[in-house]
Design a protein around this motif. Structure first.
Motif: not given
Length: 183
Positions: A174-178
């Motif tokens: 996830n590029l936006n963080g887990a």
């Protein structure tokens, strides 16, 4: 990496690859047992353009059992792809569970790894290929922005289970963080 140098070349050139029998039946069963026990039903929202139906559960990879973290690390080894940070399990009911042709959302980067833990289905990749998947098989997809910033995930789909129930285990970055939204 699970698979060969040829698998890595296929993933980089056509943006997908299949590794038949990547898991033994015993390993697949152990990964089934590692699923958290907080299942929820997911179905496609009206007007989304994608139809899907499954029970799902998941975790941040850092919070998952050692066997799950180890499997995730082996997949991206040697690919120079971002490490996975999320893992999910999906159960597809006989004759119902599936996902229609789609491209993963913009926040899904790196490599997407989909193991069939049990059951069978037909997997389709754009207009390139349609093939059966069964227990132990791994489908790798190049995600968004990997390996180049302008790359997009290939469109793909999975049919309803061919015989009985089907369960998959999916690793994503996830590029936006887990735990964050993929949008």
């Amino acid at each position: 990496m699970i698979g060969s140098a040829e698998t890595a070349r296929e993933l980089l050139s056509r943006r997908w690859a299949v590794v038949r029998g990547a898991l033994t039946a015993a390993t697949a069963a152990a990964l089934v047992d590692a699923a958290p026990d907080n299942w929820r039903v997911e179905t496609s929202p009206a007007g989304s353009g994608v139809t899907f139906s499954s029970a799902v559960t998941g975790l941040a990879l850092a919070d998952s059992p050692h066997a799950i973290r180890q499997a995730g690390a082996q997949i991206v080894e040697g690919l120079h792809a971002p490490a996975f940070n999320e893992v999910s399990w999906n159960k597809y009911t006989p004759g119902e569970g599936h996902i229609s042709m789609h491209r993963d959302p913009p926040g899904v980067g790196g490599v997407i790894a989909v193991f069939t833990l049990y059951g069978e289905a037909t997997f389709t990749v754009e207009e390139q290929a349609e093939f059966p998947v069964s227990t132990g098989d791994l489908v790798l997809l190049a995600g968004n922005k990997w390996p180049n910033e302008t790359d997009q995930c290939v469109r793909h789909a999975a049919s309803r289970p061919l015989n009985g129930e089907r369960m998959i285990l999916t690793f994503r970055h996830n590029l936006n963080g887990a735990g964050a939204s993929y949008f």
